[in-house]
Design a protein around this motif. Sequence first.
Motif, PDB file in Angstrom:
ATOM      1  N   LEU A   1       6.539   0.077  -1.794  1.00 25.63           N
ATOM      2  CA  LEU A   1       6.297   0.981  -0.668  1.00 25.63           C
ATOM      3  C   LEU A   1       6.424   2.441  -1.094  1.00 25.63           C
ATOM      4  O   LEU A   1       5.624   3.286  -0.683  1.00 25.63           O
ATOM      5  N   PHE A   2       7.416   2.735  -1.926  1.00 29.19           N
ATOM      6  CA  PHE A   2       7.568   4.113  -2.398  1.00 29.19           C
ATOM      7  C   PHE A   2       6.413   4.488  -3.334  1.00 29.19           C
ATOM      8  O   PHE A   2       5.919   5.616  -3.283  1.00 29.19           O
ATOM      9  N   TYR A   3       5.991   3.550  -4.158  1.00 29.39           N
ATOM     10  CA  TYR A   3       4.863   3.822  -5.054  1.00 29.39           C
ATOM     11  C   TYR A   3       3.614   4.175  -4.257  1.00 29.39           C
ATOM     12  O   TYR A   3       2.893   5.133  -4.607  1.00 29.39           O
ATOM     13  N   LYS A   4       3.352   3.438  -3.193  1.00 29.32           N
ATOM     14  CA  LYS A   4       2.169   3.696  -2.383  1.00 29.32           C
ATOM     15  C   LYS A   4       2.283   5.007  -1.611  1.00 29.32           C
ATOM     16  O   LYS A   4       1.277   5.550  -1.139  1.00 29.32           O
ATOM     17  N   HIS A   5       3.492   5.522  -1.482  1.00 29.32           N
ATOM     18  CA  HIS A   5       3.705   6.785  -0.761  1.00 29.32           C
ATOM     19  C   HIS A   5       3.818   7.990  -1.694  1.00 29.32           C
ATOM     20  O   HIS A   5       4.154   9.083  -1.234  1.00 29.32           O
TER      21      HIS A   5
ATOM     22  N   GLU B   1      -7.341  -1.744  -3.792  1.00 31.73           N
ATOM     23  CA  GLU B   1      -6.767  -0.621  -3.068  1.00 31.73           C
ATOM     24  C   GLU B   1      -6.249  -1.170  -1.739  1.00 31.73           C
ATOM     25  O   GLU B   1      -6.484  -2.332  -1.407  1.00 31.73           O
ATOM     26  N   GLY B   2      -5.560  -0.347  -0.969  1.00 34.31           N
ATOM     27  CA  GLY B   2      -5.047  -0.857   0.299  1.00 34.31           C
ATOM     28  C   GLY B   2      -4.225   0.164   1.046  1.00 34.31           C
ATOM     29  O   GLY B   2      -4.373   1.368   0.836  1.00 34.31           O
ATOM     30  N   GLY B   3      -3.340  -0.337   1.906  1.00 29.58           N
ATOM     31  CA  GLY B   3      -2.523   0.530   2.737  1.00 29.58           C
ATOM     32  C   GLY B   3      -1.177   0.843   2.102  1.00 29.58           C
ATOM     33  O   GLY B   3      -0.926   0.507   0.932  1.00 29.58           O
ATOM     34  N   LYS B   4      -0.319   1.462   2.889  1.00 27.85           N
ATOM     35  CA  LYS B   4       0.997   1.875   2.391  1.00 27.85           C
ATOM     36  C   LYS B   4       2.028   0.754   2.475  1.00 27.85           C
ATOM     37  O   LYS B   4       3.085   0.841   1.872  1.00 27.85           O
ATOM     38  N   GLY B   5       1.747  -0.275   3.268  1.00 30.13           N
ATOM     39  CA  GLY B   5       2.590  -1.475   3.262  1.00 30.13           C
ATOM     40  C   GLY B   5       3.769  -1.502   4.206  1.00 30.13           C
ATOM     41  O   GLY B   5       4.511  -2.493   4.234  1.00 30.13           O
ATOM     42  N   ILE B   6       3.968  -0.454   4.987  1.00 28.14           N
ATOM     43  CA  ILE B   6       5.162  -0.397   5.828  1.00 28.14           C
ATOM     44  C   ILE B   6       5.178  -1.507   6.886  1.00 28.14           C
ATOM     45  O   ILE B   6       6.168  -2.227   7.037  1.00 28.14           O
ATOM     46  N   ALA B   7       4.088  -1.656   7.629  1.00 28.00           N
ATOM     47  CA  ALA B   7       4.063  -2.658   8.700  1.00 28.00           C
ATOM     48  C   ALA B   7       4.202  -4.073   8.141  1.00 28.00           C
ATOM     49  O   ALA B   7       4.970  -4.891   8.656  1.00 28.00           O
ATOM     50  N   THR B   8       3.454  -4.377   7.079  1.00 26.86           N
ATOM     51  CA  THR B   8       3.542  -5.699   6.468  1.00 26.86           C
ATOM     52  C   THR B   8       4.927  -5.938   5.883  1.00 26.86           C
ATOM     53  O   THR B   8       5.499  -7.028   6.031  1.00 26.86           O
ATOM     54  N   GLY B   9       5.478  -4.914   5.236  1.00 28.29           N
ATOM     55  CA  GLY B   9       6.820  -5.031   4.677  1.00 28.29           C
ATOM     56  C   GLY B   9       7.868  -5.267   5.740  1.00 28.29           C
ATOM     57  O   GLY B   9       8.735  -6.152   5.612  1.00 28.29           O
ATOM     58  N   MET B  10       7.799  -4.504   6.818  1.00 27.24           N
ATOM     59  CA  MET B  10       8.760  -4.682   7.900  1.00 27.24           C
ATOM     60  C   MET B  10       8.579  -6.038   8.573  1.00 27.24           C
ATOM     61  O   MET B  10       9.546  -6.655   9.026  1.00 27.24           O
ATOM     62  N   GLY B  11       7.338  -6.511   8.626  1.00 24.99           N
ATOM     63  CA  GLY B  11       7.079  -7.811   9.231  1.00 24.99           C
ATOM     64  C   GLY B  11       7.760  -8.938   8.473  1.00 24.99           C
ATOM     65  O   GLY B  11       8.487  -9.754   9.061  1.00 24.99           O
ATOM     66  N   VAL B  12       7.539  -8.995   7.158  1.00 26.59           N
ATOM     67  CA  VAL B  12       8.147 -10.078   6.383  1.00 26.59           C
ATOM     68  C   VAL B  12       9.663  -9.935   6.309  1.00 26.59           C
ATOM     69  O   VAL B  12      10.390 -10.937   6.312  1.00 26.59           O
ATOM     70  N   LEU B  13      10.143  -8.706   6.266  1.00 25.05           N
ATOM     71  CA  LEU B  13      11.587  -8.502   6.202  1.00 25.05           C
ATOM     72  C   LEU B  13      12.255  -8.798   7.539  1.00 25.05           C
ATOM     73  O   LEU B  13      13.435  -9.171   7.580  1.00 25.05           O
TER      74      LEU B  13
ATOM     75  N   VAL C   1      13.951  -7.487  -2.222  1.00 24.21           N
ATOM     76  CA  VAL C   1      13.990  -6.325  -1.333  1.00 24.21           C
ATOM     77  C   VAL C   1      13.775  -5.048  -2.135  1.00 24.21           C
ATOM     78  O   VAL C   1      13.076  -4.130  -1.696  1.00 24.21           O
ATOM     79  N   VAL C   2      14.373  -4.994  -3.307  1.00 25.58           N
ATOM     80  CA  VAL C   2      14.192  -3.834  -4.188  1.00 25.58           C
ATOM     81  C   VAL C   2      12.731  -3.721  -4.616  1.00 25.58           C
ATOM     82  O   VAL C   2      12.158  -2.623  -4.626  1.00 25.58           O
ATOM     83  N   ILE C   3      12.107  -4.859  -4.956  1.00 23.21           N
ATOM     84  CA  ILE C   3      10.698  -4.848  -5.376  1.00 23.21           C
ATOM     85  C   ILE C   3       9.809  -4.333  -4.249  1.00 23.21           C
ATOM     86  O   ILE C   3       8.926  -3.491  -4.466  1.00 23.21           O
ATOM     87  N   ILE C   4      10.040  -4.828  -3.037  1.00 18.90           N
ATOM     88  CA  ILE C   4       9.251  -4.364  -1.888  1.00 18.90           C
ATOM     89  C   ILE C   4       9.453  -2.876  -1.672  1.00 18.90           C
ATOM     90  O   ILE C   4       8.496  -2.130  -1.432  1.00 18.90           O
TER      91      ILE C   4
END
Length: 204
Positions: free
Chosen positions: A184-188, A113-125, A177-180
């Motif tokens: 993110l949408f799946y987690k939301h 389980e985990g978070g929604k991924g926005i901060a990590t996603g924006m960080g790597v992107l 980018v599409v996968i990320i």
Amino acid sequence: MDFLFNINAQFYIAAYLVGGIPFGLLLARFFAGVNVKESGSKSIGATNVLRVVKESNPALAKKLGAATLLLDALKGIAVLLAAMFAGMPESTLWGVAVLAVIGHCFSPYLWFEGGKGIATGMGVLMVMLPLETLVGIVVWAVMAKTLKISSISSLTGVIALLVASFFIHPEMAHAPVVIITIILFYKHIPNIVRLVKGEEKAVV
């Protein structure tokens, strides 16, 4: 087990394990004595840290929320920069970026389980696509200021980033980018369901 000695595999594993570190959970538990996995949205991200800690200590909540946001972004960036320093090809860097987001969203330390991924996603992107990420952050900031609903702001920013990538870098392979974006949408999905029902709350 020979693949473990492959440097690409080592960076992929590192990205997943470092990405999975639940900084929000650790900070809230250590400094505020609360378990964000049992309160609010039960997410380990900055928004839920802010929401849960705010109930008992509003001043501390802002600090822990900001720290969670920063650390969640930096953990993906750290592995990416290490891979860049090691001279890894772009394909490996994108693999690292995707796996860092997967690690955060499906943490090996939290039974996947985990978070929604926005901060990590924006960080790597931000590392891989700085201009597109800047577009996404601007859109996120405008939406956050006007609507004050974290999920709408975050997802709108992600969509803006994805669309911008097709205009700014039309020649690149957009699959990572599409996968990320899909992750993110799946987690939301729970947030999207609440939005449809008109039950999603603003962050004030």
